[in-house]
Design an enzyme around this catalytic site. Sequence first.
Site, PDB file in Angstrom:
ATOM      1  N   THR A 180      37.121  46.503  41.743  1.00  0.00           N
ATOM      2  CA  THR A 180      36.761  47.920  41.730  1.00  0.00           C
ATOM      3  C   THR A 180      37.386  48.642  40.546  1.00  0.00           C
ATOM      4  O   THR A 180      36.784  49.561  39.978  1.00  0.00           O
ATOM      5  CB  THR A 180      37.215  48.597  43.035  1.00  0.00           C
ATOM      6  OG1 THR A 180      36.507  48.013  44.132  1.00  0.00           O
ATOM      7  CG2 THR A 180      36.929  50.090  43.024  1.00  0.00           C
TER       8      THR A 180
ATOM      9  N   THR B 165      40.489  44.716  45.424  1.00  0.00           N
ATOM     10  CA  THR B 165      41.376  44.884  46.583  1.00  0.00           C
ATOM     11  C   THR B 165      41.047  43.952  47.747  1.00  0.00           C
ATOM     12  O   THR B 165      41.919  43.648  48.555  1.00  0.00           O
ATOM     13  CB  THR B 165      41.320  46.334  47.098  1.00  0.00           C
ATOM     14  OG1 THR B 165      39.985  46.648  47.513  1.00  0.00           O
ATOM     15  CG2 THR B 165      41.773  47.320  46.027  1.00  0.00           C
ATOM     16  N   ASP B 166      39.796  43.490  47.854  1.00  0.00           N
ATOM     17  CA  ASP B 166      39.369  42.778  49.058  1.00  0.00           C
ATOM     18  C   ASP B 166      40.165  41.508  49.315  1.00  0.00           C
ATOM     19  O   ASP B 166      40.508  41.198  50.457  1.00  0.00           O
ATOM     20  CB  ASP B 166      37.874  42.445  48.985  1.00  0.00           C
ATOM     21  CG  ASP B 166      37.003  43.666  49.211  1.00  0.00           C
ATOM     22  OD1 ASP B 166      37.533  44.706  49.643  1.00  0.00           O
ATOM     23  OD2 ASP B 166      35.777  43.580  48.967  1.00  0.00           O
TER      24      ASP B 166
END
Length: 333
Positions: A25, A104-105
């Site tokens: 992101t 971030t996942d």
Amino acid sequence: MTVHAIQTVHSENAQRLVILGTGGTIAGRAAQAGDNVGYVAGQVSVGDLVAAVPTLKELCLDVEQVAQLDSKDMGFSVWKALAARVAFHLERPDVKGLVITHGTDTLEETAFFLQSVLKPTKPVVLTCAMRPATALVPDGPQNLSDAVAVARHTDAQGVVVVCAGQVHCADDVTKVHTYRLDAFDSGDAGPLGCVEEGAVRLFRPWPLALAAGYVDASIHARVQASLALPRVVMLTSHADMDGLMVEALLAQSDSGAAQPLRGIVVAGTGNGTLHKDLEAALLKAQAQGIRVVLTSRCIRGRVLTHLGQRLSEVSGLSPVKSRIALALALLAD
């Protein structure tokens, strides 16, 4: 995977840092500046991300794009390439530390993988963003600036995560929120420290490193020689759970699957409790030589063993990190 050539951004400061980009992101773009969710991750180069942060302009940085993907699609091939590049730069005597931009996942998984494989005596700092680079107020530039501050800290070592002003150890960090900027937490351990106006304030010691060298040569060599990690599946116990998934996994493995099942990590309810039907199937798998590791689906706490414990292996790590730990242990067998 092709690794892009190293780009030296500045050379005024003798304390050299390396910034590796993997997408996420933080490198995302949306069609409209007000859209913080409908974006495409991994669109902006790490060089452009660095160039957009004024606080980095006077530093001595090498910038390299290792991958460019949405971290939900992270896998062993990227981990392998990333570990190789991190190990290469760690061995350079002129490099103080590294920063990795990441989605971030699966950030907590990559951080744990790198710490487990490399155990570096230099800092390896993963950072991220919850808003794309095109947001009205992106959080990526501040996170990147904070991550560099951590990497430059005199005593910094080991793999850590920096997000929303907090510093987390790779072993403890977990993504706990879907949208907020402070999406990460370190559970019972709490954060390692914080970054305040470019200064690092520690709450507890840096993660332990190897006594000598920058790389755990044995496990790193096995990782680099492998096409894939041993197959370890993660399951969750819940109401109405049964053992059908375990039975299907065993049947597939018995049928000569290209990558046979080697392990199962199960996230139990509460203190590792399991639905009786799932437990029966897991005990069958364990009896057939499949490594079965019990964890909890609770965000805080760890599984405490007791006399009635029927599964032989218990982990205090989160389920996703337990999967990586078991796969690396199997790789070392």
